[in-house]
Enzyme design. Structure first.
Site, PDB file in Angstrom:
ATOM      1  N   HIS A   1      -3.521  -4.070  -1.676  1.00 56.22           N
ATOM      2  CA  HIS A   1      -2.199  -4.507  -1.478  1.00 56.22           C
ATOM      3  C   HIS A   1      -1.465  -3.681  -0.583  1.00 56.22           C
ATOM      4  CE1 HIS A   1       1.480  -6.672  -2.402  1.00 56.22           C
ATOM      5  NE2 HIS A   1       2.200  -5.121  -2.035  1.00 56.22           N
ATOM      6  N   GLU A   2      -1.704  -2.271  -0.764  1.00 60.75           N
ATOM      7  CA  GLU A   2      -0.846  -1.406   0.139  1.00 60.75           C
ATOM      8  C   GLU A   2      -1.494  -1.154   1.448  1.00 60.75           C
ATOM      9  OE1 GLU A   2       2.216  -0.670  -0.877  1.00 60.75           O
ATOM     10  OE2 GLU A   2       1.654  -1.218  -2.994  1.00 60.75           O
TER      11      GLU A   2
ATOM     12  N   GLY B   1       5.081   0.201  -8.262  1.00 59.14           N
ATOM     13  CA  GLY B   1       3.531   0.445  -8.116  1.00 59.14           C
ATOM     14  C   GLY B   1       3.226   1.473  -7.224  1.00 59.14           C
TER      15      GLY B   1
ATOM     16  N   MET C   1       3.791   2.310  -2.518  1.00 61.77           N
ATOM     17  CA  MET C   1       4.563   2.113  -1.242  1.00 61.77           C
ATOM     18  C   MET C   1       3.839   2.225  -0.200  1.00 61.77           C
ATOM     19  SD  MET C   1       7.312   1.254  -0.103  1.00 61.77           S
ATOM     20  CE  MET C   1       7.401   0.747   1.752  1.00 61.77           C
TER      21      MET C   1
ATOM     22  N   GLU D   1       5.784  -9.312   1.599  1.00 64.48           N
ATOM     23  CA  GLU D   1       5.366  -9.409   0.115  1.00 64.48           C
ATOM     24  C   GLU D   1       4.353 -10.359  -0.342  1.00 64.48           C
ATOM     25  OE1 GLU D   1       5.150  -6.554  -1.024  1.00 64.48           O
ATOM     26  OE2 GLU D   1       6.522  -5.279  -0.091  1.00 64.48           O
TER      27      GLU D   1
ATOM     28  N   HIS E   1      -0.738  -4.225   3.713  1.00 68.46           N
ATOM     29  CA  HIS E   1       0.394  -4.051   4.633  1.00 68.46           C
ATOM     30  C   HIS E   1       0.466  -3.327   5.600  1.00 68.46           C
ATOM     31  CE1 HIS E   1       3.639  -5.562   1.695  1.00 68.46           C
ATOM     32  NE2 HIS E   1       3.348  -4.560   0.804  1.00 68.46           N
TER      33      HIS E   1
ATOM     34  N   ASN F   1       4.222   3.096   3.088  1.00 62.78           N
ATOM     35  CA  ASN F   1       4.537   3.976   4.163  1.00 62.78           C
ATOM     36  C   ASN F   1       3.492   4.070   5.168  1.00 62.78           C
ATOM     37  OD1 ASN F   1       6.903   4.517   2.431  1.00 62.78           O
ATOM     38  ND2 ASN F   1       5.153   5.885   1.432  1.00 62.78           N
TER      39      ASN F   1
HETATM   40  N1  0A1 Z   1       6.734  -2.428  -0.855  1.00 59.03           N
HETATM   41  C1  0A1 Z   1       6.303  -2.068  -2.133  1.00 59.03           C
HETATM   42  C2  0A1 Z   1       7.198  -2.194  -3.214  1.00 59.03           C
HETATM   43  C3  0A1 Z   1       7.915  -0.939  -3.381  1.00 59.03           C
HETATM   44  C4  0A1 Z   1       9.267  -1.357  -3.198  1.00 59.03           C
HETATM   45  C5  0A1 Z   1      10.521  -0.622  -3.478  1.00 59.03           C
HETATM   46  C6  0A1 Z   1      10.279   0.530  -3.980  1.00 59.03           C
HETATM   47  O1  0A1 Z   1      11.168   1.530  -4.130  1.00 59.03           O
HETATM   48  C7  0A1 Z   1      11.370   2.188  -5.079  1.00 59.03           C
HETATM   49  C8  0A1 Z   1       8.996   1.043  -3.938  1.00 59.03           C
HETATM   50  C9  0A1 Z   1       7.883   0.229  -3.793  1.00 59.03           C
HETATM   51  C10 0A1 Z   1       5.033  -2.797  -2.413  1.00 59.03           C
HETATM   52  O2  0A1 Z   1       4.961  -3.893  -2.303  1.00 59.03           O
HETATM   53  O3  0A1 Z   1       4.047  -2.370  -2.731  1.00 59.03           O
HETATM   54 ZN    ZN Z   2       3.919  -5.097  -1.249  1.00 56.15          ZN
END
Ligand code: 0A1
Ligand code: ZN
Length: 896
Positions: free
Chosen positions: A302-303, A266, A268, A325, A306, A270
C-alpha cells in the site's frame, strides 16, 4: 482559515468553499537542530503570489509552535497572529520568507508533527501535522521542492534521514553531525518526513526493468533486524508488481522504510521515506502470525503504491482523500491477489476484503458518521481516514475496472498518470481519465451517474425477485435499487451498479448457459449486467426449469442484496457455485438466517439454533477434498456479532452474543469427529512458510482446536484441552502457538491461566507479542460479565500504557470496539468505562480518542436499557469542556 467560531466551537470546513491558494511555495530549505526538549527549525521559503486570485494577505498555518523570528527578503517583517495563523500583509509578488521556530518533540503525545519514540525522532505530517513543525501553507495543493539539513548529537542520533537523496554529511563541533537531503520531486507538506536515531538497516539493491539500480532499506532498532526479511521481500515484490501490472517504475535511487512503535495509524507514504507502525514491519515465525505476515505484505505494498497514487499525483484538497486512498487500497488488494498462486487463494483474499467492508464500512455508512466517498464537509480531517474513504473507495475503483475490463483499466491508469503527473487533482479527474481511455465503455456512457458513488453516502440495497415462466422457458430477475437516507442526504438518485450474475441448474447444481432476451446465442459463465435505473428486469431465456440465481458474484458492487432464497437454493449454491465468493456467501446467508431466527425466538426456547441440513452442509464443506483449507475456514466461520447486529432494527447485544455462542457450541459438538479429523489432517504444515496454502491449513487446524476445546467444555473431556496446552508449548511458530492459546482462552478452560503466564514470560521483551497477549484477553468471549473486571486489571499491569497507541488499542479497543458481548452490559458499566477512557485519551492523543469514541456509533439501534445508557455516556463525553476537535466531531455527530 480559522477553525473555531466566536464561541470557541470548531467550524466545519466545506468542500464547496475550496479556493486556490493565494501564494505558491517554490522551494523550502529546512534546517533542524534536533533536541528532544527544544528543537529549532529554520524554514527558508521562496514564495510567489498566485496571480490567478485576488491580492490578499499571506496566512500560514501553525500549531503549538514557538515563534522566534520572521524575515521577508532578509529584513525583519511585521506580522500578526490570528488564532494559530501567522498573517503577513503587503508582500511583494515574489519574495524569500524565513521563519525561525522551536517545538518540543518529547512532549508531543499526539504523535502528529515531530515526536520522539524510544529515543528516536520521527515525523507524521498527514494530514495537518507539518504545521506543528513550522509555519506553512499546510495544504496538499501547495507543492514545493525540499532541501533538508538535519543536525544532532552524533552519539545519540547516528542515523539522520529525510526524503530523497543524501547529498552531503559531515561532522560539527561538540560531538554533533549533520546530513543534507534533497528531494528531487516536488511534494505537498504532508509528505515531508525526517527520522533521527539509533537505527540499523536491512539493505537490498535491485535492478529495475530498464537496468537502473535502486537501494531499498528497512530501518529498525538493533534487536529487530532479524524481523525485517518479510517486509523487505514484500517491498521487492511491490516494486516488481507495480512495474509489471501498471508500468509504474520506482522513481528514486533510494527507498526507505522505517519502523516506530508509537504510531497512530498503520503507516505513512512520505516520499522515499515511508514511516511504519512496527506492527506492519516486524515479523519472524516465532513472533508473528500468518495474519501479521499477510498484513505486512498489504501495508508495505500500500505505502509503496502510494509513491505513484498519492505522491506523484496527489489530492487537490482533503475532500479528495479517496482519490489516493481508494485507488491505493484497490492496488494493494490487487497486488495481494496477484501474488496468489491460484484462483482459490485469490477468492479467499476477496472474501476477506469483503468481510472487512461489510463488518466495518456498512455500519459506518448506516450510522451517524456516514459520509460520501468524497465528503462534503468535515471538522477534523483526521476523522475521515475511514473505511468509507479506504475500502468503499476501493470498491468504487474496482467497479470501474469491472465496467471497462482489466486491460481498459490499465489503459485508464496510464492516461491518468500521463495527464496528471506532478499535479494535485480531484476524484473527477481520476474518473474522467479512466472513462476517456475507454470511450466505448459503459463507464464512459454513464459517467455522470456513476460518479454518484462519490457524492452519495449510504449502502444501496438491491431487492431482487425471480419469476420462472414455464411457457416461455424464461426466468426474469426484477431488481429494485434503493439507498437509505444518511446525515444531510434525505433522498438518493439511482446508482450505476455492475451486477455479476450466473444461473445454476436446481437439480444438478451445474452452471447453465446464459442467454438474455433478444440475444441469438448463449454464453457460459458469469455475465455483468449494468443496472442504472431504480427498477430493472433481466430476462434469461432457454431454460427448462426454474434456475438458482447466483447474483452479485465476486461481490461486484458494494451493495446489500436481498433475495428470498429458499434454504434448498442456498444449499445448492453452497455445494456447487463455481463462483467461490457466492459459494461462501450462501453459507453465510444460511448461518445468518439461523442466527436471526434464534434471536427472534423466545428467550426460553431451547431448540438448537442450527438445523441438521446446515450441520450436514458444513460437514460436507469440511470434508470436501476439492476445497482448500483456507476457504473451508471462511465458510465455517459464522457471521460476526457485529454483522448479525447490523441486520436487526433493534439490537439486544446480549441476545446476539448468546445465540451466536450457542451456534458455536452446537457446531463444536455436532461436528466433533469432523473437527478431530480436520485437526489431524491439517495441523502439521512442515517448515514454516506464510504462503496461502500452508497458512490456510494452520487456520483450519486452529479453528478445529478451538471447537474441540469448546466441545470439551460442554462434555468435561480433558483430552483436547491437554493436547492443546501441549501444542501451545511445542509450537514451532506463532500462528500455531497463538491459535492454541486462543482455544484455551476462548473456551474459558482452566488451563488458559498457565498458558497465558507462560506466553507472557516467553515474550516479555516483544512489544508486539505482548499486544497480542493483552488483546486476546480483552477480546475473549464474555461469560457472566467477567471481561470488564479483567480489562480493568489489565490496565494496571506494569506493561500497560495509555500513551502507546498499539498498547491502548490492544486492551481498550479490543474490549470496546471488538467485543460486543462483553462491552454491552445491562449494568452500563462498559459504557461508563468507555466514556472515562475517551476523555482520558483525548488529553493525550485526540486521534486515538476519536477512534475509540466511534465504538458507540450504532447506539441508536440498541434495545433498552442499552440505548439510554449509551446515549448518556456519549452525552457525558460531549459535555466535557476543552474536548479536541477530533472527539468533539464524533460525539456531536453521534448525538445529532
Ligand atoms: N496515508 C496513510 C495513512 C495515514 C493517515 C494519517 C496519519 O496520521 C497519523 C498516518 C497515516 C496511509 O494510507 O497509509
Ligand atoms: Zn493510504
Amino acid at each position: 482559515m480559522l477553525q473555531r467560531d466566536a464561541q470557541g466551537q470548531p467550524i466545519a470546513i466545506r468542500r464547496e468553499d475550496y479556493a486556490a491558494p493565494a501564494y505558491w511555495i517554490d522551494t523550502v530549505d529546512l534546517t533542524f537542530d534536533l533536541d528532544p526538549a527544544k528543537t529549532r527549525v529554520l524554514n527558508r521559503m521562496q514564495m510567489r503570489r498566485n496571480s490567478e486570485v485576488p491580492v490578499q494577505p499571506l496566512r500560514l498555518d501553525g500549531d503549538e509552535l514557538n515563534l522566534a523570528r520572521v524575515l521577508v527578503n532578509g529584513q525583519g517583517a511585521s506580522f500578526r497572529m490570528e488564532g494559530e495563523q501567522l498573517v503577513i500583509d503587503g508582500l511583494p509578488d515574489s519574495f524569500e520568507l524565513e521563519i525561525f521556530t522551536t517545538c518540543c518533540p518529547i512532549k508531543n503525545t499526539k504523535l502528529m508533527g515531530l515526536f520522539v519514540s524510544e529515543d528516536t525522532f520521527f515525523t507524521q505530517c498527514e494530514a495537518e501535522g507539518f504545521r506543528r513543525i513550522t509555519y506553512f501553507l499546510d495544504r496538499p495543493d501547495v507543492m514545493a521542492s525540499y532541501t533538508v539539513t538535519l543536525r544532532a548529537s552524533k552519539a545519540a542520533y547516528p542515523v539522520l534521514l529525510s526524503n530523497g537523496n543524501l547529498v552531503e554529511q559531515g561532522e560539527l563541533p561538540e560531538g554533533r553531525h549533520f546530513a543534507k537531503w534533497v528531494d528531487p520531486f516536488k511534494k505537498p507538506s504532508y509528505l515531508f518526513a525526517l527520522v533521527a536515531g539509533k537505527l540499523v538497516a536491512r539493505e537490498q539493491r535491485i535492478k529495475a526493468r530498464n537496468g537502473k539500480e535502486h537501494l531499498l532499506q528497512v530501518y529498525v532498532r538493533a534487536g529487530d533486524l532479524d524481523k525485517t526479511e518479510h517486509a523487505m521481500n514484500s517491498l521487492i515484490n511491490s516494486v516488481l508488481w507495480d512495474e509489471a501490472r501498471f508500468g509504474l517504475p520506482l522513481d528514486l535511487d533510494r527507498f526507505m522504510i522505517v519502523a516506530t512503535s508509537d504510531f497512530n495509524m498503520g503507516a505513512m507514504e512520505n516520499k522515499g521515506l515511508n514511516i511504519f507502525n512496527t506492527k506492519y514491519v516486524l515479523a519472524n515465525q516465532a513472533t508473528a502470525t500468518d495474519a501479521d505476515y499477510s498484513n505486512i505484505e498489504s501495508v508495505v505494498g500500500h505505502e509503496y503504491f502510494h509513491n505513484w497514487s498519492g505522491d506523484r499525483v496527489t489530492c487537490r484538497d482533503w475532500f479528495q482523500l479517496s482519490l489516493k486512498e481508494g485507488l491505493t487500497v484497490f492496488r494493494d488488494q490487487e497486488f495481494s491477489q496477484d501474488l496468489c498462486a491460484d484462483a482459490s487463494a485469490r477468492a479467499v483474499k476477496r472474501i476477506e476484503d469483503v468481510r472487512v467492508l461489510r463488518t466495518a464500512q456498512f455500519p459506518e455508512d448506516a450510522g451517524p458518521m456516514a459520509h460520501p466517498v468524497r465528503p462534503d464537509s468535515y471538522i477534523e480531517i483526521s476523522n475521515f481516514y475511514t473505511v468509507t474513504i479506504y475500502e468503499k473507495g476501493a470498491e468504487v475503483v474496482r467497479m470501474m475496472q469491472t465496467l471497462v475490463g482489466r486491460k481498459g483499466f490499465e489503459a485508464g491508469i496510464t492516461l491518468y498518470f500521463e495527464r496528471h503527473d506532478g499535479q494535485a487533482v480531484t476524484c473527477d479527474d481520476f474518473a474522467q481519465a479512466i472513462a476517456d481511455a475507454n470511450p466505448e465503455s459503459e463507464l464512459a456512457r454513464l459517467l455522470p451517474q456513476f460518479k454518484r458513488w462519490y457524492s452519495q453516502a449510504g449502502t444501496p440495497r438491491l431487492a431482487a425477485h425471480g419469476v420462472y415462466d414455464a411457457q416461455n422457458r424464461s426466468y426474469t430477475l426484477s431488481v429494485v435499487q434503493s439507498c437509505p437516507p444518511t446525515p444531510g442526504q434525505p433522498t438518493k438518485e439511482p446508482f450505476v451498479i455492475p451486477l455479476n450474475v450466473g444461473l445454476l441448474d436446481a437439480s444438478s447444481g451445474r452452471e447453465l448457459p446464459l442467454q438474455l432476451e433478444g440475444e441469438s446465442e448463449a454464453t457460459h459463465g458469469t455475465r455483468t449486467v449494468v443496472l442504472s435505473r431504480a427498477g430493472e428486469q433481466i430476462t434469461f431465456t432457454g431454460l427448462d426449469a426454474e434456475p438458482v440465481p447466483s447474483i452479485l458474484r465476486g461481490f461486484s458492487a458494494p451493495v446489500i442484496l436481498d433475495f428470498e432464497y429458499t434454504d434448498a437454493q442456498l444449499l445448492t449454491l453452497l455445494a456447487n457455485d463455481p463462483d467461490p465468493f457466492n459459494r461462501w456467501e450462501a453459507g453465510q446467508r444460511l448461518g445468518l438466517r439461523a442466527a436471526l431466527n434464534g434471536i427472534a425466538a423466545l428467550a426460553t426456547d431451547t431448540t438448537p439454533v442450527l438445523n441438521d441440513a446446515y450441520i450436514d452442509a458444513m460437514r460436507s464443506v469440511l470434508r470436501n477434498p476439492q476445497l482448500d483449507a483456507a476457504f473451508k475456514e471462511l465458510v465455517l466461520t459464522l457471521p460476526s456479532e457485529t454483522y448479525i447486529a447490523e441486520q436487526l432494527d433493534v439490537v439486544d447485544p446480549q441476545r446476539v452474543h448468546l445465540v451466536r455462542e450457542a451456534m458455536r457450541a452446537q457446531l463444536a459438538t455436532a461436528l466433533f469427529a469432523d473437527w478431530e479429523w480436520a485437526y489431524e489432517q491439517n495441523h502439521d504444515t512442515g517448515a514454516y512458510s506464510p504462503d496461502p496454502t500452508s497458512s490456510g491449513r494452520r487456520a483450519l487446524a486452529g479453528m478445529a482446536l478451538n471447537f474441540l476445546c469448546l466441545a470439551a467444555r460442554a462434555s468435561g473431556d480433558a483430552v483436547w484441552p491437554g493436547k492443546t496446552l501441549q501444542r501451545f508449548k511445542d509450537a514451532g511458530n506463532m500462528t500455531d502457538r497463538f491459535n492454541a492459546l486462543n482455544a484455551l482462552v476462548s473456551s474459558g478452560h482452566t488451563l488458559a491461566a498457565q498458558a497465558l503466564a507462560r506466553f507472557h514470560a516467553i515474550f516479555k521483551d516483544e512489544a508486539l507479542v505482548i499486544d497480542k497477549w493483552f488483546s486476546l484477553q480483552a477480546g475473549a468471549p464474555d461469560r457472566g460479565g467477567d471481561i470488564l473486571p479483567l480489562v480493568k486489571q489489565l490496565m494496571k499491569h506494569p506493561d500497560f500504557s495509555l500513551k502507546n497507541p498499539n498498547r491502548a488499542r490492544s486492551v481498550i479497543f479490543s474490549f470496546c470496539s471488538a467485543n460486543p458481548g462483553a462491552f454491552h452490559r445491562p449494568d452500563a458499566a462498559g459504557y461508563v468505562f468507555w466514556s472515562e477512557r475517551v476523555i482520558e485519551l483525548d488529553a493525550i492523543n485526540p486521534q486515538v480518542a476519536a477512534r475509540l469514541a466511534r465504538a458507540l456509533d450504532r447506539w441508536s439501534k440498541l434495545a433498552e436499557p442499552y440505548r439510554s445508557a449509551a446515549r448518556e455516556a456519549i452525552a457525558r463525553v460531549a459535555a466535557k469542556p476543552d474536548l479536541s476537535k477530533d472527539t468533539h466531531e464524533v460525539v456531536t455527530r453521534a448525538l445529532a
